[in-house]
Design an enzyme around this catalytic site. Sequence first.
Site, PDB file in Angstrom:
ATOM      1  N   ASP A   1      -0.960   0.946  13.867  1.00 23.09           N
ATOM      2  CA  ASP A   1      -0.855   1.052  12.407  1.00 23.09           C
ATOM      3  C   ASP A   1       0.504   1.656  12.078  1.00 23.09           C
ATOM      4  O   ASP A   1       0.749   2.833  12.362  1.00 23.09           O
ATOM      5  CB  ASP A   1      -1.968   1.950  11.840  1.00 23.09           C
ATOM      6  CG  ASP A   1      -3.348   1.301  11.886  1.00 23.09           C
ATOM      7  OD1 ASP A   1      -3.537   0.347  12.656  1.00 23.09           O
ATOM      8  OD2 ASP A   1      -4.245   1.785  11.169  1.00 23.09           O
TER       9      ASP A   1
ATOM     10  N   LYS B   1      -2.488  -2.576   5.041  1.00 24.95           N
ATOM     11  CA  LYS B   1      -3.340  -1.381   4.945  1.00 24.95           C
ATOM     12  C   LYS B   1      -2.905  -0.545   3.753  1.00 24.95           C
ATOM     13  O   LYS B   1      -1.709  -0.360   3.513  1.00 24.95           O
ATOM     14  CB  LYS B   1      -3.245  -0.579   6.246  1.00 24.95           C
ATOM     15  CG  LYS B   1      -4.009   0.739   6.264  1.00 24.95           C
ATOM     16  CD  LYS B   1      -3.856   1.423   7.618  1.00 24.95           C
ATOM     17  CE  LYS B   1      -4.410   2.837   7.603  1.00 24.95           C
ATOM     18  NZ  LYS B   1      -4.213   3.537   8.893  1.00 24.95           N
TER      19      LYS B   1
ATOM     20  N   LYS C   1      -6.988  -3.646   5.322  1.00 30.24           N
ATOM     21  CA  LYS C   1      -7.616  -2.401   5.761  1.00 30.24           C
ATOM     22  C   LYS C   1      -7.528  -1.381   4.641  1.00 30.24           C
ATOM     23  O   LYS C   1      -6.452  -1.102   4.123  1.00 30.24           O
ATOM     24  CB  LYS C   1      -6.945  -1.853   7.023  1.00 30.24           C
ATOM     25  CG  LYS C   1      -7.536  -0.505   7.474  1.00 30.24           C
ATOM     26  CD  LYS C   1      -6.921  -0.007   8.777  1.00 30.24           C
ATOM     27  CE  LYS C   1      -7.415   1.388   9.130  1.00 30.24           C
ATOM     28  NZ  LYS C   1      -6.852   1.889  10.402  1.00 30.24           N
TER      29      LYS C   1
END
Length: 221
Positions: free
Chosen positions: A91, A153, A182
């Site tokens: 991430d 995300k 996400k």
Amino acid sequence: MTPKEILSHVDHTLLGVTATGAEFIQLCDEGLHFGVASVCVPPSRVKLCADHVAGKLAVCTVVGFPNGYADSEAKAREVEVALRAGAVEIDMVIDIGKAKEGDFAAVLADIKKVRAATGTHILKVIIETALLTEAEKIKLCEVVGQSGADYIKTSTGFAQGGATFEDVALLRKHSPAHVKVKAAGGIASMEDARRFIELGADRLGTSRIVKIVQGLEGAGY
């Protein structure tokens, strides 16, 4: 949607700066027990967790975290070290300042540098929605779509706000079909989790959902 189905979308997360090794082992044990998608841990704890789960659970870590303004080469180097330690998902945080000044070419180049380092491993791109205008969020959906990343995300959880229903719906609407969403930060209940998934989130970054299910399990779930 059952608790078990929700848990399969959860990146069970522990990124607090005071967390100890014992807490990370507990996180992994919870992840294994409840069937989460991954455990998300700091880079320095990847090897500990990867060794502990022994391939039975995906280990995710963060790059350029939480501010995103590390040099692209440094981010790529972080990825290489993390993968050697056993991470299988990354991430990364974009350079938010570059996005705010409209230099989306630089943002795209940054993500592509990290994408090259991750190879076939899952890459999720954190855009920190709480710091962006709607137009910037929409533009970043396009940029992430062009980058080859797997996910967009919402948040690090370290800024002034986390995921919102409105942001997840926006990201899902404007992201290409091949880019998943996400939601992370502030997911506090099973109702929240269900709603985020219904709105198009494929992953949920949270520590609270496992705690909630532990309570349900203790009550006879």
